[in-house]
Design an enzyme around this catalytic site. Structure first.
Site, PDB file in Angstrom:
ATOM      1  N   HIS A  65      -2.171   7.895   6.770  1.00 58.52           N
ATOM      2  CA  HIS A  65      -1.354   8.657   6.369  1.00 58.52           C
ATOM      3  C   HIS A  65      -2.059   9.982   5.956  1.00 58.52           C
ATOM      4  O   HIS A  65      -1.424  10.849   5.584  1.00 58.52           O
ATOM      5  CB  HIS A  65      -0.604   7.929   5.117  1.00 58.52           C
ATOM      6  CG  HIS A  65       0.219   7.068   5.352  1.00 58.52           C
ATOM      7  ND1 HIS A  65       1.726   7.366   5.787  1.00 58.52           N
ATOM      8  CD2 HIS A  65       0.576   5.756   5.346  1.00 58.52           C
ATOM      9  CE1 HIS A  65       2.666   6.260   5.963  1.00 58.52           C
ATOM     10  NE2 HIS A  65       1.737   5.300   5.606  1.00 58.52           N
ATOM     11  N   GLY A  77       0.893  -1.313  -0.029  1.00 58.43           N
ATOM     12  CA  GLY A  77      -0.067  -0.021  -0.012  1.00 58.43           C
ATOM     13  C   GLY A  77       0.909   1.318  -0.178  1.00 58.43           C
ATOM     14  O   GLY A  77       2.200   1.098   0.499  1.00 58.43           O
ATOM     15  N   HIS A  84      -4.627   1.475   7.837  1.00 55.46           N
ATOM     16  CA  HIS A  84      -3.012   2.166   7.970  1.00 55.46           C
ATOM     17  C   HIS A  84      -2.742   3.155   6.908  1.00 55.46           C
ATOM     18  O   HIS A  84      -2.512   4.324   6.995  1.00 55.46           O
ATOM     19  CB  HIS A  84      -2.089   0.980   7.620  1.00 55.46           C
ATOM     20  CG  HIS A  84      -0.589   1.225   7.432  1.00 55.46           C
ATOM     21  ND1 HIS A  84       0.446   1.013   8.430  1.00 55.46           N
ATOM     22  CD2 HIS A  84       0.019   2.179   6.596  1.00 55.46           C
ATOM     23  CE1 HIS A  84       1.509   1.521   7.951  1.00 55.46           C
ATOM     24  NE2 HIS A  84       1.411   2.042   6.844  1.00 55.46           N
ATOM     25  N   GLU A  85      -3.267   3.143   5.628  1.00 56.83           N
ATOM     26  CA  GLU A  85      -2.867   3.977   4.625  1.00 56.83           C
ATOM     27  C   GLU A  85      -3.973   5.271   4.588  1.00 56.83           C
ATOM     28  O   GLU A  85      -3.433   6.587   4.397  1.00 56.83           O
ATOM     29  CB  GLU A  85      -3.426   3.569   3.331  1.00 56.83           C
ATOM     30  CG  GLU A  85      -2.652   2.181   2.879  1.00 56.83           C
ATOM     31  CD  GLU A  85      -0.936   2.293   2.742  1.00 56.83           C
ATOM     32  OE1 GLU A  85      -0.460   3.550   2.769  1.00 56.83           O
ATOM     33  OE2 GLU A  85      -0.369   1.541   2.965  1.00 56.83           O
TER      34      GLU A  85
HETATM   35 NI    NI Z   1       2.569   3.221   5.571  1.00 56.15          NI
END
Ligand code: NI
Length: 172
Positions: free
Chosen positions: A141, A46, A137-138
């Site tokens: 960001h 990812g 998780h992405e």
């Molecule tokens: Ni990451």
């Protein structure tokens, strides 16, 4: 397509909140193609646009992790979590912006994500397992959050020191 440089913590650009994608044009599609190529080259599953210094709410993922015929890159623009399970599960995570370091992070086991594709068409996807972990998780960001920010300060600082040390050794 082009391979872009992946920013490494503690780059301040990784801490910025990304802005919504408003224009679904060839420039956006080229950015997404570059992100996919960069992700494959780095052997990641990812990548979020802020990791290549672009502050847009754009994510690419491919849990198959290779560039063979069965490669199936997914692209998510303006993703939003519309539901998440009460059940949480721990999973060991890593990040291309925190190279070589892994730690267990606990997140909701399932979630439903609303997003737009590269043409601006709206979709919803139900996620569990690795897909749920990776998309959360992405999406972090896009808020300027790294997986190490979910850890204790002690553990986070230890990991960031190791990343800085590896960087210095590579540079010298
Ligand atoms: Ni990451």
């Amino acid at each position: 397509m082009a391979i872009r440089e992946i920013l490494v913590a503690p780059d301040p650009k990784l801490k910025m909140k990304a802005r919504r994608v408003e224009t679904f044009d060839d420039d956006l599609r080229k950015l997404l193609d570059d992100m996919v190529e960069t992700m494959y080259a780095a052997k990641g599953i990812g990548l979020a646009a802020p990791q290549i210094g672009v502050p847009l709410r754009a994510i690419v993922m491919d849990l198959a992790r290779d560039e063979e015929e069965d490669a199936a890159p997914r692209k998510f623009l303006n993703p939003e979590i519309v539901w998440e399970s009460d059940e949480e599960v721990p999973c060991e995570e890593g990040c291309l912006s925190v190279p070589g370091q892994y730690a267990e992070v606990t997140r909701p086991a399932q979630c439903r994500v609303r997003y737009q594709d590269e043409n601006g068409v709206r979709h919803e996807i139900d996620c569990d397992g690795l897909l749920a972990v990776c998309i959360q998780h992405e999406m972090d960001h896009l808020e300027g959050v790294l997986f190490v920010d979910h850890l204790s300060m002690l553990k986070r600082n230890m990991i960031l020191r190791k990343v800085a040390k590896a960087r210095r050794e590579k540079a010298s």
